[in-house]
Write a protein that holds these residues in place. Structure first.
Motif, PDB file in Angstrom:
ATOM      1  N   ALA A 148       0.828  -1.206   0.000  1.00 58.60           N
ATOM      2  CA  ALA A 148       0.000   0.000   0.000  1.00 58.60           C
ATOM      3  C   ALA A 148       0.864   1.259   0.000  1.00 58.60           C
ATOM      4  N   ILE A 149       0.510   2.183  -0.872  1.00 60.41           N
ATOM      5  CA  ILE A 149       1.154   3.489  -0.970  1.00 60.41           C
ATOM      6  C   ILE A 149       0.083   4.538  -0.717  1.00 60.41           C
ATOM      7  N   SER A 150       0.374   5.484   0.131  1.00 57.18           N
ATOM      8  CA  SER A 150      -0.572   6.560   0.402  1.00 57.18           C
ATOM      9  C   SER A 150      -0.630   7.511  -0.793  1.00 57.18           C
ATOM     10  N   ASN A 151      -1.850   7.800  -1.260  1.00 63.34           N
ATOM     11  CA  ASN A 151      -2.063   8.767  -2.338  1.00 63.34           C
ATOM     12  C   ASN A 151      -1.195   8.454  -3.568  1.00 63.34           C
ATOM     13  N   PRO A 152      -1.288   7.239  -4.126  1.00 65.08           N
ATOM     14  CA  PRO A 152      -0.386   6.828  -5.206  1.00 65.08           C
ATOM     15  C   PRO A 152      -0.598   7.545  -6.535  1.00 65.08           C
ATOM     16  N   PRO A 165       5.467   2.004   5.556  1.00 61.62           N
ATOM     17  CA  PRO A 165       5.607   1.284   6.826  1.00 61.62           C
ATOM     18  C   PRO A 165       5.774  -0.222   6.634  1.00 61.62           C
ATOM     19  N   THR A 166       6.624  -0.592   5.695  1.00 65.04           N
ATOM     20  CA  THR A 166       6.943  -1.987   5.407  1.00 65.04           C
ATOM     21  C   THR A 166       8.461  -2.104   5.356  1.00 65.04           C
ATOM     22  N   ALA A 167       9.009  -3.052   6.097  1.00 68.17           N
ATOM     23  CA  ALA A 167      10.465  -3.231   6.135  1.00 68.17           C
ATOM     24  C   ALA A 167      10.939  -4.117   4.992  1.00 68.17           C
ATOM     25  N   LEU A 168      12.153  -3.841   4.535  1.00 74.09           N
ATOM     26  CA  LEU A 168      12.809  -4.666   3.533  1.00 74.09           C
ATOM     27  C   LEU A 168      12.895  -6.105   4.048  1.00 74.09           C
ATOM     28  N   ALA A 169      12.516  -7.059   3.211  1.00 77.72           N
ATOM     29  CA  ALA A 169      12.534  -8.479   3.585  1.00 77.72           C
ATOM     30  C   ALA A 169      13.562  -9.221   2.738  1.00 77.72           C
ATOM     31  N   PRO A 170      14.116 -10.292   3.251  1.00 81.07           N
ATOM     32  CA  PRO A 170      15.052 -11.086   2.454  1.00 81.07           C
ATOM     33  C   PRO A 170      14.303 -11.910   1.400  1.00 81.07           C
ATOM     34  N   ASN A 171      15.045 -12.371   0.397  1.00 83.47           N
ATOM     35  CA  ASN A 171      14.505 -13.266  -0.632  1.00 83.47           C
ATOM     36  C   ASN A 171      13.209 -12.737  -1.247  1.00 83.47           C
ATOM     37  N   THR A 172      13.259 -11.482  -1.663  1.00 84.10           N
ATOM     38  CA  THR A 172      12.059 -10.834  -2.185  1.00 84.10           C
ATOM     39  C   THR A 172      12.411 -10.005  -3.421  1.00 84.10           C
ATOM     40  N   VAL A 173      11.539 -10.066  -4.416  1.00 85.04           N
ATOM     41  CA  VAL A 173      11.659  -9.227  -5.604  1.00 85.04           C
ATOM     42  C   VAL A 173      10.722  -8.034  -5.418  1.00 85.04           C
ATOM     43  N   TYR A 174      11.275  -6.836  -5.485  1.00 83.82           N
ATOM     44  CA  TYR A 174      10.496  -5.606  -5.363  1.00 83.82           C
ATOM     45  C   TYR A 174      10.401  -4.949  -6.738  1.00 83.82           C
ATOM     46  N   THR A 175       9.195  -4.548  -7.120  1.00 85.56           N
ATOM     47  CA  THR A 175       8.990  -3.886  -8.399  1.00 85.56           C
ATOM     48  C   THR A 175       8.275  -2.561  -8.160  1.00 85.56           C
ATOM     49  N   LEU A 176       8.979  -1.474  -8.453  1.00 84.45           N
ATOM     50  CA  LEU A 176       8.433  -0.126  -8.323  1.00 84.45           C
ATOM     51  C   LEU A 176       8.057   0.369  -9.708  1.00 84.45           C
ATOM     52  N   GLY A 177       6.840   0.855  -9.842  1.00 82.16           N
ATOM     53  CA  GLY A 177       6.388   1.412 -11.112  1.00 82.16           C
ATOM     54  C   GLY A 177       5.906   2.835 -10.927  1.00 82.16           C
ATOM     55  N   GLN A 199      14.587  -1.982   8.190  1.00 83.53           N
ATOM     56  CA  GLN A 199      14.855  -0.976   7.162  1.00 83.53           C
ATOM     57  C   GLN A 199      13.565  -0.697   6.390  1.00 83.53           C
ATOM     58  N   LEU A 200      12.928   0.439   6.657  1.00 83.11           N
ATOM     59  CA  LEU A 200      11.673   0.762   5.988  1.00 83.11           C
ATOM     60  C   LEU A 200      11.918   1.154   4.536  1.00 83.11           C
ATOM     61  N   LEU A 201      11.013   0.726   3.678  1.00 85.46           N
ATOM     62  CA  LEU A 201      11.095   1.060   2.254  1.00 85.46           C
ATOM     63  C   LEU A 201      10.737   2.526   2.040  1.00 85.46           C
ATOM     64  N   GLU A 202      11.349   3.133   1.028  1.00 83.18           N
ATOM     65  CA  GLU A 202      11.089   4.539   0.706  1.00 83.18           C
ATOM     66  C   GLU A 202      11.112   4.721  -0.798  1.00 83.18           C
ATOM     67  N   ILE A 203      10.207   5.546  -1.300  1.00 88.62           N
ATOM     68  CA  ILE A 203      10.130   5.900  -2.724  1.00 88.62           C
ATOM     69  C   ILE A 203      10.480   7.371  -2.848  1.00 88.62           C
ATOM     70  N   ARG A 204      11.354   7.719  -3.820  1.00 79.94           N
ATOM     71  CA  ARG A 204      11.750   9.120  -4.034  1.00 79.94           C
ATOM     72  C   ARG A 204      11.641   9.498  -5.506  1.00 79.94           C
ATOM     73  N   PHE A 205      11.195  10.743  -5.728  1.00 78.33           N
ATOM     74  CA  PHE A 205      11.139  11.333  -7.070  1.00 78.33           C
ATOM     75  C   PHE A 205      11.815  12.697  -7.031  1.00 78.33           C
ATOM     76  N   LYS A 206      12.572  12.992  -8.086  1.00 79.36           N
ATOM     77  CA  LYS A 206      13.207  14.309  -8.191  1.00 79.36           C
ATOM     78  C   LYS A 206      13.287  14.699  -9.660  1.00 79.36           C
ATOM     79  N   SER A 207      12.931  15.941  -9.953  1.00 78.84           N
ATOM     80  CA  SER A 207      13.083  16.479 -11.295  1.00 78.84           C
ATOM     81  C   SER A 207      14.398  17.245 -11.370  1.00 78.84           C
ATOM     82  N   ASN A 208      15.020  17.257 -12.557  1.00 77.38           N
ATOM     83  CA  ASN A 208      16.262  18.005 -12.757  1.00 77.38           C
ATOM     84  C   ASN A 208      16.009  19.469 -13.120  1.00 77.38           C
ATOM     85  N   GLY A 209      14.759  19.846 -13.194  1.00 76.30           N
ATOM     86  CA  GLY A 209      14.413  21.213 -13.562  1.00 76.30           C
ATOM     87  C   GLY A 209      12.901  21.367 -13.544  1.00 76.30           C
ATOM     88  N   ALA A 210      12.409  22.306 -14.347  1.00 74.56           N
ATOM     89  CA  ALA A 210      10.988  22.645 -14.311  1.00 74.56           C
ATOM     90  C   ALA A 210      10.104  21.567 -14.939  1.00 74.56           C
TER      91      ALA A 210
END
Length: 194
Positions: free
Chosen positions: A32-36, A96-108, A167-178
């Motif tokens: 679950a992601i808040s406000n995805p 609020p989910t910790a990194l688990a061993p032997n797991t494939v994570y897919t971020l889209g 180790q809690l998972l975190e998603i980050r986004f950054k733009s290089n400009g406008a």
């Protein structure tokens, strides 16, 4: 395009090869992601806010926020009617989910290019855990979106046999400009047995 950051130790890399070839994976489970899709707070058509992104945090300048585009900017949002935009600021969410061993994570995430901006500034997307970057990608890892359109970016990370607990998972986004826009964030997991 799929980017895979493999565990840097030889044991982890060999183990990952075994998983990829020989081990069946469980069915994908969404995290679950808040406000995805950045539908909160609700804005009127053509408007935006600055640094008020429900469920997400901003850690530097660049005036990111929520944008409800009109047809001048996009044909439509990728999912729903609003998007996240960044003018250089970093936006993140700690899951609020910790990194688990032997797991494939897919971020889209869907990355958008505004029709009413001449240049596309580029961006960085990261999946982190406990402050460590697990997988990252930028504008070189997807086809440049057509003006007014979105392209889907997928990052994959395979965790090693052992991980430090908590180790809690975190998603980050950054733009290089406008005005890089982001929409429809997903994070799925598939566990496997070594």
């Amino acid at each position: 395009m799929q980017i895979q950051n493999l565990f840097p130790h030889a044991v982890g890399a060999a183990f990952i090869a075994l998983v990829t070839v020989n081990m069946p994976l469980a069915r994908a489970e969404p995290i679950a992601i808040s406000n995805p899709s950045f539908e909160s707070p609700t804005l009127s058509p053509g408007s935006f806010n600055i640094a008020d992104i429900t469920g997400w945090s901003v850690i530097n300048t660049g005036n990111p926020g929520v944008f409800r585009p009109s047809s001048i900017s996009f044909d439509s949002a990728f999912d729903g009617v609003q998007t996240l935009y960044s003018n250089g600021g970093t936006v993140f969410q700690t899951i609020p989910t910790a990194l688990a061993p032997n797991t494939v994570y897919t971020l889209g995430v869907s990355v958008g290019r505004r029709r009413d901006f001449i240049t596309f500034p580029g961006f960085t997307v990261e999946l982190r855990a406990g402050g460590t970057v697990l997988a990252s990608a930028n504008q070189n890892n997807i086809r440049l979106p057509d003006p007014g359109k979105f392209e889907r970016l997928t990052l994959t990370y395979v965790s090693p046999r052992t991980v430090s607990p908590g180790q809690l998972l975190e998603i980050r986004f950054k733009s290089n400009g406008a005005q890089t826009n982001f929409d429809f964030v997903t994070l799925d997991t598939r566990s496997f047995s070594p």
